[in-house]
Design a protein around this motif. Structure first.
Motif, short mmCIF file in Angstrom:
data_model
loop_
_atom_site.label_atom_id
_atom_site.label_comp_id
_atom_site.label_asym_id
_atom_site.label_seq_id
_atom_site.Cartn_x
_atom_site.Cartn_y
_atom_site.Cartn_z
N ALA A 166 0.83 -1.21 0.00
CA ALA A 166 0.00 0.00 0.00
C ALA A 166 0.86 1.26 0.00
O ALA A 166 0.52 2.24 -0.67
N ILE A 167 1.97 1.23 0.74
CA ILE A 167 2.86 2.39 0.78
C ILE A 167 3.46 2.64 -0.61
O ILE A 167 3.49 3.78 -1.10
N ARG A 168 3.95 1.58 -1.26
CA ARG A 168 4.53 1.74 -2.60
C ARG A 168 3.48 2.21 -3.60
O ARG A 168 3.76 3.07 -4.46
N ALA A 169 2.28 1.66 -3.51
CA ALA A 169 1.20 2.09 -4.40
C ALA A 169 0.86 3.55 -4.16
O ALA A 169 0.63 4.32 -5.12
N SER A 170 0.85 3.96 -2.90
CA SER A 170 0.56 5.36 -2.58
C SER A 170 1.59 6.28 -3.19
O SER A 170 1.25 7.35 -3.74
N LYS A 171 2.86 5.89 -3.12
CA LYS A 171 3.89 6.76 -3.68
C LYS A 171 3.75 6.85 -5.19
O LYS A 171 3.92 7.94 -5.77
N ARG A 172 3.44 5.73 -5.85
CA ARG A 172 3.25 5.77 -7.29
C ARG A 172 2.12 6.73 -7.67
O ARG A 172 2.24 7.54 -8.59
N ILE A 173 1.02 6.64 -6.94
CA ILE A 173 -0.14 7.49 -7.23
C ILE A 173 0.21 8.96 -7.01
O ILE A 173 -0.09 9.83 -7.84
N LEU A 174 0.85 9.26 -5.88
CA LEU A 174 1.16 10.64 -5.55
C LEU A 174 2.18 11.22 -6.52
O LEU A 174 2.09 12.39 -6.92
N ASN A 175 3.17 10.42 -6.93
CA ASN A 175 4.14 10.90 -7.91
C ASN A 175 3.46 11.24 -9.23
O ASN A 175 3.74 12.28 -9.84
N SER A 176 2.58 10.38 -9.68
CA SER A 176 1.93 10.62 -10.97
C SER A 176 0.96 11.79 -10.91
O SER A 176 0.76 12.49 -11.90
N ALA A 177 0.39 12.02 -9.74
CA ALA A 177 -0.57 13.12 -9.60
C ALA A 177 0.12 14.47 -9.54
O ALA A 177 -0.40 15.48 -10.01
#
Length: 270
Positions: free
Chosen positions: A214-225
């Motif tokens: 979940a932490i890695r997924a969160s970072k991917r989402i936030l980076n792309s946003a």
């Protein structure tokens, strides 16, 4: 990384320290290489869940090593500054940019614990982290203008998402020194604390206790946003800097600082 950066991983927390304390962790060729190597190593380590990035001694990072400015004045950036800044050698970035950008690309959160000074490239390095805990008396600066340069270690792409545009412009145009307290008010510091390293480690352990997927997924989402098409902005930084390095007014900026006198700049050609 020997003599520049140490890494110790405990229970998923990577404790990454800049260890060139006798030079206030200034950025020379070895430090650039060590930052890239450390980032790449941590990228590949699936056991790492969070990173704390800090500097040993009196400072987080004092920016580009003074020796490199002497090299610029002589017509060379030295090993730390490649001659061709336009070439994209590390994905969207060139090598100096990647020393900062690699921390943004890490698949796990990075917390910068900042104290002492974070000038120029050191300030940009802190910006590459997800979170910044800063001591109140830390001195910070977008200092490149002092040397006739522009922030070119991803700073233009990172600052604009943290502070108002007019603030970014004022700091970039003046190079003025500001404190950790001011950094918090402007948006560059996540938290002001007397114990940035200790508090960063506490938060890191909390993050490490959460689901790593979940932490890695969160970072991917936030980076792309937050950041889209970084290659355009990073290439623009590099193009401007490549023209400036070694130009008459940039050499004059260096020499006036080294000789402790007022600069005598020529009018721009166009």
């Amino acid at each position: 990384m020997q003599g520049r950066i140490s890494i110790r991983v405990t229970d998923g927390v990577a404790d990454v320290k800049l260890t060139r304390s006798e030079k206030m962790n200034a950025l020379d060729h070895g430090m650039f290489e060590a930052l890239v190597e450390a980032g790449e190593k941590l990228k590949a380590d699936r056991s790492v869940r969070v990173v704390v990035l800090s500097g040993e001694g009196r400072a987080f990072c004092a920016g580009l090593d003074m020796g490199n400015f002497s090299n610029m004045a002589e017509g060379s950036g030295g090993k730390a500054v490649p001659r061709d800044l336009i070439a994209r050698t590390h994905g969207a970035a060139n090598r100096p940019q990647y020393a900062v950008w690699v921390w943004r690309e890490l698949p796990v959160p990075v917390i910068a614990a900042v104290h002492g000074v974070a000038f120029g490239g050191g300030f940009q390095l802190a910006l590459g982290a997800d979170i910044r805990y800063v001591a109140p008396d830390t001195r910070m600066s977008v200092m490149e203008i002092k040397w006739g340069l522009v922030p070119d270690m991803a700073g233009t792409q990172l600052m604009r998402h943290l502070a108002r545009e007019d603030i970014v412009r004022e700091l970039t145009y003046t190079g003025r020194v500001f404190t950790g307290q001011e950094a918090f008010a402007m948006g560059f510091a996540t938290r002001v604390t007397d114990e940035p390293y200790g508090d960063a480690m506490t938060t890191a352990r909390e993050i490490a206790s959460k689901s790593p997927d979940a932490i890695r997924a969160s970072k991917r989402i936030l980076n792309s946003a937050v950041i889209t098409q970084p290659v355009d902005g990073l290439t623009s930084e590099a193009a401007e800097q490549q023209v400036l390095i070694g130009s008459p007014n940039q050499v004059e900026a260096i020499m006036s600082n080294l000789e402790k006198r007022a600069p005598r700049y020529a009018d721009p050609a166009a």
